[in-house]
Design a protein around this motif. Structure first.
Motif, PDB file in Angstrom:
ATOM      1  N   LEU A  10       0.833  -1.199   0.000  1.00 50.53           N
ATOM      2  CA  LEU A  10       0.000   0.000   0.000  1.00 50.53           C
ATOM      3  C   LEU A  10       0.868   1.249   0.000  1.00 50.53           C
ATOM      4  CD1 LEU A  10      -2.467  -1.170   2.797  1.00 50.53           C
ATOM      5  CD2 LEU A  10      -2.910  -1.188   0.327  1.00 50.53           C
ATOM      6  N   GLU A  11       0.719   2.074  -1.030  1.00 55.18           N
ATOM      7  CA  GLU A  11       1.452   3.342  -1.078  1.00 55.18           C
ATOM      8  C   GLU A  11       0.536   4.485  -0.661  1.00 55.18           C
ATOM      9  OE1 GLU A  11       3.349   6.508  -4.161  1.00 55.18           O
ATOM     10  OE2 GLU A  11       3.702   4.395  -4.653  1.00 55.18           O
ATOM     11  N   LEU A  12       0.871   5.147   0.428  1.00 51.03           N
ATOM     12  CA  LEU A  12       0.088   6.280   0.898  1.00 51.03           C
ATOM     13  C   LEU A  12       0.490   7.524   0.116  1.00 51.03           C
ATOM     14  CD1 LEU A  12       0.057   4.138   3.263  1.00 51.03           C
ATOM     15  CD2 LEU A  12      -0.309   6.084   4.798  1.00 51.03           C
ATOM     16  N   LYS A  13      -0.512   8.155  -0.530  1.00 49.87           N
ATOM     17  CA  LYS A  13      -0.276   9.359  -1.323  1.00 49.87           C
ATOM     18  C   LYS A  13      -0.554  10.575  -0.442  1.00 49.87           C
ATOM     19  CE  LYS A  13       0.564   8.826  -5.134  1.00 49.87           C
ATOM     20  NZ  LYS A  13       1.846   8.425  -5.807  1.00 49.87           N
ATOM     21  N   GLY A  14       0.516  11.217  -0.003  1.00 51.84           N
ATOM     22  CA  GLY A  14       0.373  12.291   0.962  1.00 51.84           C
ATOM     23  C   GLY A  14       0.082  13.647   0.345  1.00 51.84           C
ATOM     24  N   ARG A  15      -0.394  14.514   1.209  1.00 51.18           N
ATOM     25  CA  ARG A  15      -0.582  15.919   0.854  1.00 51.18           C
ATOM     26  C   ARG A  15      -0.185  16.735   2.079  1.00 51.18           C
ATOM     27  NH1 ARG A  15      -6.103  17.871  -1.982  1.00 51.18           N
ATOM     28  NH2 ARG A  15      -5.593  15.966  -3.149  1.00 51.18           N
ATOM     29  N   ARG A  16       0.908  17.420   1.984  1.00 50.40           N
ATOM     30  CA  ARG A  16       1.470  18.102   3.158  1.00 50.40           C
ATOM     31  C   ARG A  16       0.438  19.044   3.787  1.00 50.40           C
ATOM     32  NH1 ARG A  16       6.563  18.671   5.016  1.00 50.40           N
ATOM     33  NH2 ARG A  16       7.551  17.878   3.120  1.00 50.40           N
ATOM     34  N   GLY A  17       0.282  18.920   5.093  1.00 49.05           N
ATOM     35  CA  GLY A  17      -0.657  19.771   5.816  1.00 49.05           C
ATOM     36  C   GLY A  17      -2.092  19.268   5.794  1.00 49.05           C
ATOM     37  N   ASP A  18      -2.336  18.150   5.092  1.00 47.40           N
ATOM     38  CA  ASP A  18      -3.709  17.651   4.965  1.00 47.40           C
ATOM     39  C   ASP A  18      -3.779  16.148   5.238  1.00 47.40           C
ATOM     40  OD1 ASP A  18      -6.464  17.892   4.416  1.00 47.40           O
ATOM     41  OD2 ASP A  18      -6.179  17.340   2.316  1.00 47.40           O
ATOM     42  N   ASP A  19      -2.859  15.640   6.045  1.00 49.65           N
ATOM     43  CA  ASP A  19      -2.786  14.185   6.268  1.00 49.65           C
ATOM     44  C   ASP A  19      -3.028  13.780   7.719  1.00 49.65           C
ATOM     45  OD1 ASP A  19      -2.322  13.462   3.633  1.00 49.65           O
ATOM     46  OD2 ASP A  19      -0.161  13.665   3.799  1.00 49.65           O
ATOM     47  N   GLU A  20      -3.559  14.696   8.508  1.00 47.66           N
ATOM     48  CA  GLU A  20      -3.807  14.355   9.905  1.00 47.66           C
ATOM     49  C   GLU A  20      -4.802  13.195  10.006  1.00 47.66           C
ATOM     50  OE1 GLU A  20      -5.265  16.370  14.128  1.00 47.66           O
ATOM     51  OE2 GLU A  20      -5.032  17.612  12.336  1.00 47.66           O
ATOM     52  N   GLY A  21      -4.386  12.137  10.669  1.00 48.66           N
ATOM     53  CA  GLY A  21      -5.253  10.982  10.848  1.00 48.66           C
ATOM     54  C   GLY A  21      -5.173   9.953   9.739  1.00 48.66           C
ATOM     55  N   PHE A  22      -4.461  10.252   8.652  1.00 43.88           N
ATOM     56  CA  PHE A  22      -4.403   9.346   7.491  1.00 43.88           C
ATOM     57  C   PHE A  22      -3.737   8.024   7.872  1.00 43.88           C
ATOM     58  CE2 PHE A  22      -2.794   9.127   2.772  1.00 43.88           C
ATOM     59  CZ  PHE A  22      -3.599   8.014   2.553  1.00 43.88           C
ATOM     60  N   ALA A  23      -2.530   8.106   8.403  1.00 45.29           N
ATOM     61  CA  ALA A  23      -1.809   6.885   8.769  1.00 45.29           C
ATOM     62  C   ALA A  23      -2.585   6.075   9.791  1.00 45.29           C
ATOM     63  CB  ALA A  23      -0.424   7.238   9.305  1.00 45.29           C
ATOM     64  N   ASP A  24      -3.171   6.743  10.766  1.00 44.37           N
ATOM     65  CA  ASP A  24      -3.948   6.067  11.802  1.00 44.37           C
ATOM     66  C   ASP A  24      -5.146   5.351  11.195  1.00 44.37           C
ATOM     67  OD1 ASP A  24      -4.300   5.392  14.511  1.00 44.37           O
ATOM     68  OD2 ASP A  24      -5.824   6.935  14.728  1.00 44.37           O
ATOM     69  N   ALA A  25      -5.834   5.992  10.242  1.00 43.94           N
ATOM     70  CA  ALA A  25      -6.998   5.378   9.604  1.00 43.94           C
ATOM     71  C   ALA A  25      -6.612   4.137   8.802  1.00 43.94           C
ATOM     72  CB  ALA A  25      -7.694   6.397   8.697  1.00 43.94           C
ATOM     73  N   VAL A  26      -5.446   4.179   8.150  1.00 45.46           N
ATOM     74  CA  VAL A  26      -4.971   3.017   7.401  1.00 45.46           C
ATOM     75  C   VAL A  26      -4.703   1.855   8.361  1.00 45.46           C
ATOM     76  CG1 VAL A  26      -3.074   2.104   6.005  1.00 45.46           C
ATOM     77  CG2 VAL A  26      -4.016   4.381   5.500  1.00 45.46           C
ATOM     78  N   LEU A  27      -4.008   2.133   9.448  1.00 46.44           N
ATOM     79  CA  LEU A  27      -3.687   1.068  10.409  1.00 46.44           C
ATOM     80  C   LEU A  27      -4.950   0.516  11.066  1.00 46.44           C
ATOM     81  CD1 LEU A  27      -0.482   2.532  12.091  1.00 46.44           C
ATOM     82  CD2 LEU A  27      -0.633   0.812  10.275  1.00 46.44           C
ATOM     83  N   GLU A  28      -5.906   1.370  11.338  1.00 40.80           N
ATOM     84  CA  GLU A  28      -7.160   0.916  11.941  1.00 40.80           C
ATOM     85  C   GLU A  28      -7.920  -0.006  10.984  1.00 40.80           C
ATOM     86  OE1 GLU A  28     -11.291   2.783  13.793  1.00 40.80           O
ATOM     87  OE2 GLU A  28      -9.533   4.071  13.540  1.00 40.80           O
ATOM     88  N   THR A  29      -7.915   0.345   9.702  1.00 39.34           N
ATOM     89  CA  THR A  29      -8.597  -0.493   8.707  1.00 39.34           C
ATOM     90  C   THR A  29      -7.925  -1.851   8.586  1.00 39.34           C
ATOM     91  OG1 THR A  29      -9.178   1.514   7.473  1.00 39.34           O
ATOM     92  CG2 THR A  29      -9.416  -0.579   6.314  1.00 39.34           C
ATOM     93  N   LEU A  30      -6.604  -1.878   8.745  1.00 34.67           N
ATOM     94  CA  LEU A  30      -5.842  -3.121   8.613  1.00 34.67           C
ATOM     95  C   LEU A  30      -5.912  -4.010   9.852  1.00 34.67           C
ATOM     96  CD1 LEU A  30      -2.603  -1.705   6.950  1.00 34.67           C
ATOM     97  CD2 LEU A  30      -4.166  -3.357   5.903  1.00 34.67           C
ATOM     98  N   GLU A  31      -6.410  -3.488  10.943  1.00 37.14           N
ATOM     99  CA  GLU A  31      -6.315  -4.146  12.240  1.00 37.14           C
ATOM    100  C   GLU A  31      -6.778  -5.602  12.233  1.00 37.14           C
ATOM    101  OE1 GLU A  31      -8.265  -2.265  15.730  1.00 37.14           O
ATOM    102  OE2 GLU A  31      -6.404  -1.108  15.798  1.00 37.14           O
ATOM    103  N   SER A  32      -7.884  -5.879  11.581  1.00 39.06           N
ATOM    104  CA  SER A  32      -8.439  -7.235  11.617  1.00 39.06           C
ATOM    105  C   SER A  32      -8.065  -8.058  10.378  1.00 39.06           C
ATOM    106  CB  SER A  32      -9.963  -7.174  11.749  1.00 39.06           C
ATOM    107  OG  SER A  32     -10.529  -6.473  10.646  1.00 39.06           O
ATOM    108  N   TYR A  33      -7.175  -7.519   9.546  1.00 39.44           N
ATOM    109  CA  TYR A  33      -6.830  -8.212   8.303  1.00 39.44           C
ATOM    110  C   TYR A  33      -5.785  -9.285   8.555  1.00 39.44           C
ATOM    111  CZ  TYR A  33      -5.481  -9.044   3.457  1.00 39.44           C
ATOM    112  OH  TYR A  33      -5.213  -9.632   2.239  1.00 39.44           O
ATOM    113  N   ASP A  34      -6.028 -10.453   8.014  1.00 37.00           N
ATOM    114  CA  ASP A  34      -5.108 -11.573   8.176  1.00 37.00           C
ATOM    115  C   ASP A  34      -4.449 -11.877   6.832  1.00 37.00           C
ATOM    116  OD1 ASP A  34      -3.722 -13.737   9.125  1.00 37.00           O
ATOM    117  OD2 ASP A  34      -5.435 -15.111   9.065  1.00 37.00           O
ATOM    118  N   GLY A  35      -3.328 -11.248   6.580  1.00 28.20           N
ATOM    119  CA  GLY A  35      -2.620 -11.448   5.321  1.00 28.20           C
ATOM    120  C   GLY A  35      -1.398 -10.554   5.264  1.00 28.20           C
ATOM    121  N   PRO A  36      -0.453 -10.854   4.376  1.00 31.87           N
ATOM    122  CA  PRO A  36       0.786 -10.071   4.279  1.00 31.87           C
ATOM    123  C   PRO A  36       0.558  -8.688   3.673  1.00 31.87           C
ATOM    124  CG  PRO A  36       0.736 -11.777   2.588  1.00 31.87           C
ATOM    125  CD  PRO A  36      -0.464 -12.003   3.442  1.00 31.87           C
ATOM    126  N   VAL A  37       1.005  -7.662   4.393  1.00 33.06           N
ATOM    127  CA  VAL A  37       0.835  -6.261   3.978  1.00 33.06           C
ATOM    128  C   VAL A  37       2.125  -5.502   4.232  1.00 33.06           C
ATOM    129  CG1 VAL A  37      -0.368  -4.085   4.453  1.00 33.06           C
ATOM    130  CG2 VAL A  37      -1.657  -6.218   4.441  1.00 33.06           C
TER     131      VAL A  37
END
Length: 241
Positions: free
Chosen positions: A110-137
């Motif tokens: 997964l490549e996160l496409k950033g936007r400086r100054g507009d990414d608050e919570g982005f990384a956290d939301a990605v990790l939260e979505t992945l939390e219950s996923y069972d597979g290589p990431v």
């Protein structure tokens, strides 16, 4: 160094195994299904919606892929779920939809496409979505602030730098990112070999390349790196020169 043999074990389909947007478009569930069915790992891009949901989409603007003008980040995931990609039946998928489709069958990068100054919570939301996923990431980005966010959140997945370049000034910037304790690098194949990548290989970091479309790129990848991110051909056959 983490064992990333699973990351380099098979070719990685750039934005899924699409057909250069003729009938199967990039970053769609159809392209991801085709990749998984053929045993290829999946590389794809993540953007962040107005309602804080990670969706799979490359561009900031929607014109090239959807035929309409508009900032992807000003739409909600629900709105994007009704927008056709390339006039096909595929709509803009969420990260959650991608995970439910793949179900651990192949690795996902997964490549996160950033936007400086507009990414608050982005990384956290990605990790939260992945939390219950069972597979290589694996997670990666060009954007150092997102890599910092992922590491600060103790991301339980390999985190890598997406990069390119051949001059010392660029290498210095890349070296700064590597001080975060990154696990792998996705590098532009045409900029290989170089001293930065050679140094990273000497300490055991996995190197994948982007974006491989012809035989020269295939040969350069496997001479100087571990695996390719490809598009436009079947890796089991020779690509078009």
């Amino acid at each position: 160094m983490k064992d990333l043999s699973w990351l380099t074990a098979q070719p990685i389909a750039h934005r899924g195994y699409h057909d250069l947007n003729h009938t199967i478009w990039e970053n769609t569930l159809s392209a991801f299904s085709r990749a998984a069915d053929n045993g290829f790992a999946i590389e794809c891009d993540l953007q962040y919606t107005a309602d804080s949901v990670p969706v799979v989409f490359h561009d900031d603007d929607m014109l090239r892929l959807c035929g309409i003008k508009g900032d992807i980040r000003e739409k909600t995931a629900g709105e994007l779920g009704m927008v056709a990609i390339g006039g096909t039946a595929d709509k803009v998928p969420t990260l959650g939809q991608l995970l439910r489709l793949v179900k651990g069958r192949v690795p996902i990068v997964l490549e996160l496409k950033g936007r400086r100054g507009d990414d608050e919570g982005f990384a956290d939301a990605v990790l939260e979505t992945l939390e219950s996923y069972d597979g290589p990431v694996a997670l990666m980005s060009f954007d150092h602030w997102l890599l910092k966010d992922l590491k600060a959140l103790n991301a339980p997945y390999p985190v890598g730098l997406t990069a390119g370049g051949i001059n010392p000034e660029e290498f210095a910037v890349h070296e700064e990112a590597m001080q975060l304790g990154l696990d792998f690098i996705s590098y532009f194949y045409r900029d290989l070999p170089n001293s930065f990548i050679t140094k990273q290989q000497s300490v055991g970091r996995a190197i994948i390349t982007w974006t491989v479309r012809d035989q020269d790129a295939v040969e350069r990848t496997f001479k100087y790196a571990d695996q390719m991110t490809f598009e436009g051909f079947d890796p089991n056959e020779r690509p078009i020169a």
